[in-house]
Scaffold this motif. Structure first.
Motif, PDB file in Angstrom:
ATOM      1  N   CYS A  20       0.809  -1.213   0.000  1.00 64.81           N
ATOM      2  CA  CYS A  20       0.000   0.000   0.000  1.00 64.81           C
ATOM      3  C   CYS A  20       0.840   1.259   0.000  1.00 64.81           C
ATOM      4  O   CYS A  20       0.385   2.307  -0.408  1.00 64.81           O
ATOM      5  N   SER A  21       2.086   1.155   0.470  1.00 65.20           N
ATOM      6  CA  SER A  21       2.868   2.384   0.645  1.00 65.20           C
ATOM      7  C   SER A  21       3.190   3.054  -0.685  1.00 65.20           C
ATOM      8  O   SER A  21       3.257   4.268  -0.775  1.00 65.20           O
ATOM      9  N   SER A  22       3.404   2.254  -1.741  1.00 62.53           N
ATOM     10  CA  SER A  22       3.785   2.861  -3.012  1.00 62.53           C
ATOM     11  C   SER A  22       2.605   3.508  -3.724  1.00 62.53           C
ATOM     12  O   SER A  22       2.784   4.414  -4.514  1.00 62.53           O
ATOM     13  N   VAL A  23       1.401   3.035  -3.442  1.00 58.44           N
ATOM     14  CA  VAL A  23       0.234   3.624  -4.081  1.00 58.44           C
ATOM     15  C   VAL A  23      -0.597   4.414  -3.060  1.00 58.44           C
ATOM     16  O   VAL A  23      -1.756   4.680  -3.300  1.00 58.44           O
ATOM     17  N   ALA A  24       0.030   4.743  -1.942  1.00 56.80           N
ATOM     18  CA  ALA A  24      -0.706   5.398  -0.853  1.00 56.80           C
ATOM     19  C   ALA A  24      -1.091   6.810  -1.237  1.00 56.80           C
ATOM     20  O   ALA A  24      -0.340   7.526  -1.883  1.00 56.80           O
ATOM     21  N   LEU A  25      -2.262   7.169  -0.819  1.00 57.54           N
ATOM     22  CA  LEU A  25      -2.718   8.537  -0.972  1.00 57.54           C
ATOM     23  C   LEU A  25      -2.498   9.253   0.347  1.00 57.54           C
ATOM     24  O   LEU A  25      -2.232   8.631   1.364  1.00 57.54           O
ATOM     25  N   LYS A  26      -2.636  10.560   0.336  1.00 57.21           N
ATOM     26  CA  LYS A  26      -2.487  11.329   1.567  1.00 57.21           C
ATOM     27  C   LYS A  26      -3.602  10.917   2.517  1.00 57.21           C
ATOM     28  O   LYS A  26      -4.769  10.976   2.176  1.00 57.21           O
ATOM     29  N   ASN A  27      -3.216  10.479   3.715  1.00 57.82           N
ATOM     30  CA  ASN A  27      -4.219   9.994   4.664  1.00 57.82           C
ATOM     31  C   ASN A  27      -4.471  10.963   5.820  1.00 57.82           C
ATOM     32  O   ASN A  27      -5.165  10.624   6.761  1.00 57.82           O
ATOM     33  N   GLY A  28      -3.857  12.135   5.795  1.00 59.07           N
ATOM     34  CA  GLY A  28      -4.109  13.135   6.830  1.00 59.07           C
ATOM     35  C   GLY A  28      -3.250  12.997   8.068  1.00 59.07           C
ATOM     36  O   GLY A  28      -3.412  13.762   9.015  1.00 59.07           O
ATOM     37  N   SER A  29      -2.319  12.047   8.100  1.00 50.77           N
ATOM     38  CA  SER A  29      -1.518  11.855   9.301  1.00 50.77           C
ATOM     39  C   SER A  29      -0.482  12.956   9.498  1.00 50.77           C
ATOM     40  O   SER A  29       0.103  13.068  10.572  1.00 50.77           O
ATOM     41  N   LEU A  30      -0.238  13.775   8.476  1.00 55.37           N
ATOM     42  CA  LEU A  30       0.704  14.893   8.608  1.00 55.37           C
ATOM     43  C   LEU A  30      -0.003  16.240   8.700  1.00 55.37           C
ATOM     44  O   LEU A  30       0.651  17.283   8.666  1.00 55.37           O
ATOM     45  N   ASP A  31      -1.335  16.235   8.845  1.00 55.28           N
ATOM     46  CA  ASP A  31      -2.082  17.491   8.897  1.00 55.28           C
ATOM     47  C   ASP A  31      -1.725  18.338  10.112  1.00 55.28           C
ATOM     48  O   ASP A  31      -1.920  19.557  10.109  1.00 55.28           O
ATOM     49  N   TYR A  32      -1.198  17.718  11.155  1.00 53.92           N
ATOM     50  CA  TYR A  32      -0.863  18.478  12.366  1.00 53.92           C
ATOM     51  C   TYR A  32       0.185  19.552  12.089  1.00 53.92           C
ATOM     52  O   TYR A  32       0.277  20.541  12.794  1.00 53.92           O
ATOM     53  N   LYS A  33       0.970  19.375  11.019  1.00 55.34           N
ATOM     54  CA  LYS A  33       2.011  20.357  10.708  1.00 55.34           C
ATOM     55  C   LYS A  33       1.427  21.687  10.240  1.00 55.34           C
ATOM     56  O   LYS A  33       2.079  22.716  10.348  1.00 55.34           O
ATOM     57  N   GLN A  34       0.224  21.653   9.686  1.00 54.76           N
ATOM     58  CA  GLN A  34      -0.410  22.890   9.230  1.00 54.76           C
ATOM     59  C   GLN A  34      -1.398  23.436  10.257  1.00 54.76           C
ATOM     60  O   GLN A  34      -2.142  24.384   9.973  1.00 54.76           O
ATOM     61  N   ALA A  35      -1.458  22.860  11.435  1.00 53.55           N
ATOM     62  CA  ALA A  35      -2.421  23.315  12.447  1.00 53.55           C
ATOM     63  C   ALA A  35      -2.078  24.726  12.898  1.00 53.55           C
ATOM     64  O   ALA A  35      -0.917  25.105  13.001  1.00 53.55           O
ATOM     65  N   THR A  36      -3.112  25.531  13.144  1.00 53.38           N
ATOM     66  CA  THR A  36      -2.914  26.904  13.624  1.00 53.38           C
ATOM     67  C   THR A  36      -3.387  26.996  15.066  1.00 53.38           C
ATOM     68  O   THR A  36      -4.245  26.237  15.510  1.00 53.38           O
ATOM     69  N   GLU A  37      -2.806  27.929  15.796  1.00 55.14           N
ATOM     70  CA  GLU A  37      -3.160  28.104  17.208  1.00 55.14           C
ATOM     71  C   GLU A  37      -4.472  28.867  17.307  1.00 55.14           C
ATOM     72  O   GLU A  37      -4.670  29.877  16.619  1.00 55.14           O
ATOM     73  N   LEU A  38      -5.357  28.371  18.128  1.00 53.60           N
ATOM     74  CA  LEU A  38      -6.649  29.027  18.333  1.00 53.60           C
ATOM     75  C   LEU A  38      -6.591  29.924  19.558  1.00 53.60           C
ATOM     76  O   LEU A  38      -5.858  29.649  20.505  1.00 53.60           O
ATOM     77  N   ASN A  39      -7.377  30.985  19.514  1.00 52.58           N
ATOM     78  CA  ASN A  39      -7.468  31.868  20.682  1.00 52.58           C
ATOM     79  C   ASN A  39      -8.193  31.149  21.806  1.00 52.58           C
ATOM     80  O   ASN A  39      -8.932  30.195  21.585  1.00 52.58           O
ATOM     81  N   ASN A  74       7.179   9.638   5.227  1.00 56.17           N
ATOM     82  CA  ASN A  74       7.690   8.605   4.339  1.00 56.17           C
ATOM     83  C   ASN A  74       8.345   9.250   3.113  1.00 56.17           C
ATOM     84  O   ASN A  74       8.376  10.477   2.972  1.00 56.17           O
ATOM     85  N   ALA A  75       8.873   8.417   2.228  1.00 57.39           N
ATOM     86  CA  ALA A  75       9.621   8.928   1.073  1.00 57.39           C
ATOM     87  C   ALA A  75       8.765   9.816   0.177  1.00 57.39           C
ATOM     88  O   ALA A  75       9.258  10.759  -0.440  1.00 57.39           O
ATOM     89  N   GLN A  76       7.445   9.534   0.105  1.00 62.64           N
ATOM     90  CA  GLN A  76       6.556  10.335  -0.728  1.00 62.64           C
ATOM     91  C   GLN A  76       6.115  11.611  -0.010  1.00 62.64           C
ATOM     92  O   GLN A  76       5.515  12.490  -0.633  1.00 62.64           O
ATOM     93  N   GLY A  77       6.352  11.699   1.280  1.00 60.62           N
ATOM     94  CA  GLY A  77       5.928  12.868   2.044  1.00 60.62           C
ATOM     95  C   GLY A  77       4.444  12.896   2.317  1.00 60.62           C
ATOM     96  O   GLY A  77       3.882  13.961   2.571  1.00 60.62           O
ATOM     97  N   THR A  78       3.783  11.734   2.253  1.00 58.49           N
ATOM     98  CA  THR A  78       2.327  11.711   2.404  1.00 58.49           C
ATOM     99  C   THR A  78       1.861  11.121   3.736  1.00 58.49           C
ATOM    100  O   THR A  78       0.705  11.280   4.092  1.00 58.49           O
ATOM    101  N   ARG A  79       2.720  10.433   4.441  1.00 59.40           N
ATOM    102  CA  ARG A  79       2.307   9.782   5.680  1.00 59.40           C
ATOM    103  C   ARG A  79       3.326  10.007   6.781  1.00 59.40           C
ATOM    104  O   ARG A  79       4.516  10.147   6.516  1.00 59.40           O
ATOM    105  N   PHE A  80       2.834   9.985   8.015  1.00 58.26           N
ATOM    106  CA  PHE A  80       3.716  10.035   9.174  1.00 58.26           C
ATOM    107  C   PHE A  80       4.463   8.705   9.257  1.00 58.26           C
ATOM    108  O   PHE A  80       3.874   7.645   9.122  1.00 58.26           O
ATOM    109  N   ALA A  81       5.771   8.759   9.430  1.00 57.18           N
ATOM    110  CA  ALA A  81       6.581   7.536   9.517  1.00 57.18           C
ATOM    111  C   ALA A  81       7.353   7.552  10.824  1.00 57.18           C
ATOM    112  O   ALA A  81       8.071   8.504  11.112  1.00 57.18           O
ATOM    113  N   LEU A  82       7.163   6.506  11.617  1.00 58.74           N
ATOM    114  CA  LEU A  82       7.910   6.403  12.871  1.00 58.74           C
ATOM    115  C   LEU A  82       9.389   6.202  12.574  1.00 58.74           C
ATOM    116  O   LEU A  82       9.748   5.496  11.638  1.00 58.74           O
ATOM    117  N   PRO A  83      10.260   6.832  13.373  1.00 55.48           N
ATOM    118  CA  PRO A  83      11.697   6.608  13.156  1.00 55.48           C
ATOM    119  C   PRO A  83      12.059   5.163  13.463  1.00 55.48           C
ATOM    120  O   PRO A  83      11.490   4.549  14.354  1.00 55.48           O
TER     121      PRO A  83
END
Length: 199
Positions: A20-39, A74-83
């Motif tokens: 699945c990794s080679s045909v993986a689509l963005k699954n949202g596991s990296l969305d936290y990087k674009q999170a903004t701080e709320l008041n 991961n290599a495609q930049g689409t999923r969170f990858a544990l070290p």
């Protein structure tokens, strides 16, 4: 028809082997990087509410730390990858804790008391000196060429010698003229060393 079926099976097996990794689509596991701080939550004026304190306040991160942070994608930049865990280095024999050699009391053919031990002479001699120190025996002098030391026992100067035969070490008590010390004096000293040998 047979070739078409064979081609379909081959394509299907190739997809399943790549996983699945080679045909993986963005699954949202990296969305936290674009999170903004709320008041902080605002209440209507005049409301009676308990003060709210955040249970998990977001830490302030230094921009320099973010710049040098490890990439956890991961290599495609689409999923969170544990070290990957670091490989464990096997312990060498030098890093394994050595077992303390234990002395065994015995008598020679002339009924002179001795202590016999297995191990390195230098290590056993260090244990011997440490035991003498714990028994409050003061070492008067030590030989530079071998493992021997003169000490005082009941006002009498005796020589404690460690002799080697292969990996077997023998501890004996001598007079200053290199004759065997009095058997009672030697037995008393060697028994004290045996009983107080480091564990």
């Amino acid at each position: 028809m047979m070739q078409l079926r064979f081609g379909f099976i081959l394509a299907l097996s190739a997809i399943s082997l790549t996983g699945c990794s080679s045909v993986a689509l963005k699954n949202g596991s990296l969305d936290y990087k674009q999170a903004t701080e709320l008041n902080a939550l605002q209440y209507p004026e005049g409301s009676m509410v308990r003060p709210a304190t955040p249970l998990y306040p977001a830490p302030t991160v230094d921009p320099l730390a973010l710049e040098h942070a490890p990439v956890l994608a991961n290599a495609q930049g689409t999923r969170f990858a544990l070290p990957r865990p670091q490989s464990v280095q096997p312990q060498t024999s030098n890093s394994v804790m050595a077992v303390t050699p234990r002395p065994s009391p015995l008598m020679d053919g002339n009924q002179n008391p001795l202590l016999k031990m297995e191990g390195e002479a230098s290590e056993i001699w260090q244990y011997t000196l440490a035991t003498l120190s714990s028994l409050n025996y003061r070492v008067l002098s030590q030989s530079k060429n071998g493992y021997e030391a003169s000490i005082q026992v009941d006002g009498q100067t005796v020589l404690l010698k460690l002799t080697s035969l292969g990996s077997t070490q023998t501890l004996a008590v001598f007079n200053t003229d290199s004759s065997f010390a009095d058997k009672d004096v030697a037995a008393q000293l060697l028994t004290q060393i045996y009983q107080n040998w480091p564990a």
